[in-house]
Scaffold this motif. Structure first.
Motif, mmCIF file in Angstrom:
data_model
loop_
_atom_site.group_PDB
_atom_site.id
_atom_site.type_symbol
_atom_site.label_atom_id
_atom_site.label_comp_id
_atom_site.label_asym_id
_atom_site.label_seq_id
_atom_site.Cartn_x
_atom_site.Cartn_y
_atom_site.Cartn_z
ATOM 1 N N GLY A 46 -33.353 -4.952 -5.484
ATOM 2 C CA GLY A 46 -34.263 -4.701 -6.593
ATOM 3 C C GLY A 46 -33.522 -4.253 -7.843
ATOM 4 O O GLY A 46 -32.289 -4.341 -7.924
ATOM 5 N N SER A 47 -34.263 -3.746 -8.816
ATOM 6 C CA SER A 47 -33.702 -3.322 -10.095
ATOM 7 C C SER A 47 -33.846 -1.812 -10.260
ATOM 8 O O SER A 47 -34.873 -1.236 -9.882
ATOM 9 C CB SER A 47 -34.401 -4.031 -11.253
ATOM 10 O OG SER A 47 -34.210 -5.431 -11.181
ATOM 11 N N THR A 48 -32.835 -1.210 -10.853
ATOM 12 C CA THR A 48 -32.829 0.227 -11.116
ATOM 13 C C THR A 48 -32.417 0.467 -12.559
ATOM 14 O O THR A 48 -31.407 -0.084 -13.019
ATOM 15 C CB THR A 48 -31.843 0.956 -10.191
ATOM 16 O OG1 THR A 48 -32.187 0.688 -8.823
ATOM 17 C CG2 THR A 48 -31.871 2.465 -10.437
ATOM 18 N N ALA B 180 -24.265 -7.535 -7.576
ATOM 19 C CA ALA B 180 -24.686 -6.449 -8.469
ATOM 20 C C ALA B 180 -24.476 -6.896 -9.909
ATOM 21 O O ALA B 180 -23.358 -7.232 -10.310
ATOM 22 C CB ALA B 180 -23.894 -5.175 -8.187
ATOM 23 N N VAL C 33 -29.886 -1.717 -16.973
ATOM 24 C CA VAL C 33 -30.438 -2.004 -15.652
ATOM 25 C C VAL C 33 -29.338 -2.453 -14.699
ATOM 26 O O VAL C 33 -28.365 -3.114 -15.092
ATOM 27 C CB VAL C 33 -31.540 -3.090 -15.750
ATOM 28 C CG1 VAL C 33 -30.953 -4.415 -16.235
ATOM 29 C CG2 VAL C 33 -32.284 -3.254 -14.438
ATOM 30 N N LEU C 34 -29.486 -2.056 -13.442
ATOM 31 C CA LEU C 34 -28.659 -2.534 -12.335
ATOM 32 C C LEU C 34 -29.548 -3.394 -11.450
ATOM 33 O O LEU C 34 -30.582 -2.924 -10.939
ATOM 34 C CB LEU C 34 -28.096 -1.360 -11.532
ATOM 35 C CG LEU C 34 -27.524 -1.692 -10.148
ATOM 36 C CD1 LEU C 34 -26.298 -2.590 -10.258
ATOM 37 C CD2 LEU C 34 -27.195 -0.412 -9.379
ATOM 38 N N ARG C 35 -29.160 -4.650 -11.259
ATOM 39 C CA ARG C 35 -29.939 -5.566 -10.427
ATOM 40 C C ARG C 35 -29.130 -5.910 -9.182
ATOM 41 O O ARG C 35 -27.987 -6.357 -9.273
ATOM 42 C CB ARG C 35 -30.284 -6.839 -11.195
ATOM 43 C CG ARG C 35 -31.242 -6.622 -12.358
ATOM 44 C CD ARG C 35 -31.626 -7.954 -12.993
ATOM 45 N NE ARG C 35 -32.625 -7.786 -14.046
ATOM 46 C CZ ARG C 35 -32.344 -7.543 -15.315
ATOM 47 N NH1 ARG C 35 -31.061 -7.455 -15.694
ATOM 48 N NH2 ARG C 35 -33.303 -7.398 -16.196
ATOM 49 N N THR C 36 -29.739 -5.717 -8.032
ATOM 50 C CA THR C 36 -29.112 -6.055 -6.752
ATOM 51 C C THR C 36 -30.130 -6.825 -5.913
ATOM 52 O O THR C 36 -31.282 -7.016 -6.318
ATOM 53 C CB THR C 36 -28.672 -4.788 -5.987
ATOM 54 O OG1 THR C 36 -29.841 -4.095 -5.520
ATOM 55 C CG2 THR C 36 -27.846 -3.870 -6.885
ATOM 56 N N ASP C 37 -29.725 -7.228 -4.710
ATOM 57 C CA ASP C 37 -30.660 -7.925 -3.823
ATOM 58 C C ASP C 37 -31.777 -7.001 -3.361
ATOM 59 O O ASP C 37 -32.798 -7.470 -2.831
ATOM 60 C CB ASP C 37 -29.901 -8.467 -2.607
ATOM 61 C CG ASP C 37 -28.964 -9.607 -2.979
ATOM 62 O OD1 ASP C 37 -29.206 -10.257 -4.026
ATOM 63 O OD2 ASP C 37 -27.974 -9.839 -2.248
#
Length: 416
Positions: free
Chosen positions: A188-190, A284, A182-186
């Protein structure tokens, strides 16, 4: 030397019967050393170390003699270990003997199929394997999409996520390793579509670490979910993340070593759009792990390969027509005895065994479950006799010499 192996059982099923029918006369007429368990007559058996033996046998198939070499490993012996051998990077190749000697292994066979050639002009093959890799308990890479794999057709239901591995409980298993990333940023998550692998799914994002090596990441955006030869995507983006922050961006996949502690994210198509929303300094967080689908026991070692034998029965749909040089790994005795097999053959003459016959031979030597590994010119089995400083190649590579490969299954023994 007596081997620890699977118990002799009656085999059933049309595929097993057909394969054994081809081999039956040779197996019945072979002479020489025989293991205490299992039904394969060996021409010669050699003790390499406590819990590790090497054997040779010959069968006749398709009018030609086929020579086989087997490493038998007693995983119940605490002095014995098994691990994945690598060249030091996911995107790299080395000979089996070189990898074995670098780790002081007592024996080894080549492992998974790999990105050996390229259909895309100007794109260099990475040398990276198709399937997941775990070495010394650490996940190195995930599986490429099924359509992007190299190697012969898998039986129905097969997947590039299929592996053979040995758990922390010292038992061998067949399993599937699925990427949970998972990639989490401000924003959301992808979900990630890749981890240190040479091909990404369409619209996906892949994470690449220092373990990938220095080879260009361009191959990751080539091909499609239905065709390995499909054109490379031109809609790409790359982002470098360090200590939870974006530190660099680029319009195309790069190359060169990735610094320790840095993760490079490569996006194609929709994945590229997601990465374009990030800017230097943005938060990130990236995480990835390989999750087994069948076992809760963590794996010490795992290598990709498609199953050919399960619970003593050959899988439906195995190729029964194409004879070739083969490599396989399997286990019996409830995962306590591991078998590593190399079969000689020659593409020019059609010598060798079909995949269906390979399953029958693995069952004959004592395996209840087995996978097909990379064959052809990659097939290599090495072993080190007691007192020798280095391993020697015991089989007869079809190309006349060892081919550098992506990985290998190594056997280790103390007090040999």
């Amino acid at each position: 030397m007596a081997r620890s192996g699977g118990r002799a059982r009656v085999r059933t099923g049309a595929a097993a019967a057909a394969a054994l029918g081809v081999l039956g006369g040779a197996l019945a007429g072979a002479t020489g050393a025989r293991a205490d368990s299992g039904g394969m007559p060996y021409d010669r058996v050699e003790r390499l170390a406590h819990g590790v033996s090497y054997g040779e046998f010959t069968v006749t198939a398709h009018g030609a003699a086929v020579h086989g070499d087997v490493l038998t490993v007693d995983l119940r012996d605490p002095r014995v270990g098994v691990d994945l051998l690598t060249p030091g990077a996911v995107a790299a190749r080395a000979t089996v003997s070189g990898m074995a000697d670098a780790r002081h292994a007592v024996g080894a066979v080549n492992g998974d199929f790999f990105n050996i050639s390229e259909e895309h002009p100007g794109v260099a093959p990475t040398g990276s394997s198709d399937g997941p890799e775990i070495s010394s308990g650490r996940a190195l890479k995930a599986a490429v999409p099924d359509a992007q794999r190299f190697g012969p057709a898998m039986p129905p239901g097969g997947s590039t996520q299929d592996v053979i591995g040995v758990g922390a409980d010292r038992r061998a298993r067949l399993d599937r390793l699925v990427l949970h990333g998972v990639l989490r940023t401000d924003r959301g998550s992808t979900a990630l579509g890749g981890f240190n692998q040479y091909a990404l799914p369409a619209g996906g994002i892949g994470a690449y670490t220092a373990g990938w090596g220095a080879v260009s990441r361009e191959r990751a955006v080539c091909g499609s979910d239905t065709s390995r030869a499909a054109p490379c995507s031109t809609d790409t983006y790359e982002v470098a993340v360090r200590r939870g922050r974006v530190v660099a961006v680029a319009d195309a996949p790069g190359q060169g070593p990735i610094a320790s502690g840095t993760t490079v994210l490569v996006g194609r198509d929709g994945g590229a759009d997601t990465l374009r929303a990030l800017h230097v300094g943005d938060r990130a967080l990236v995480g990835e792990r390989l999750a087994p689908t069948s076992s809760r026991v963590p794996y010490v070692f795992a290598a990709g390969g498609f199953p050919v034998l399960r619970d003593g029965e050959p899988l439906p749909g195995l190729d029964a027509k194409t004879a070739a040089t083969r490599t396989a790994a399997g286990f019996g005795d409830h995962g306590r005895t591991l078998y590593l097999l190399a079969l000689d053959g020659a593409a020019e003459t059609g010598a060798g065994l079909t995949v269906a016959e390979l399953a029958a031979v693995m069952r004959q030597i004592g395996a209840d479950d087995a996978v097909n590994l990379d064959g052809g010119g990659s097939t290599t089995l090495v072993a080190r006799a007691p007192g020798d400083p280095a391993v020697t190649v015991r089989n007869h590579p079809s190309g006349g010499a060892e081919r550098p490969v992506a990985n290998a299954v190594g056997v280790f023994a103390g007090g040999s």
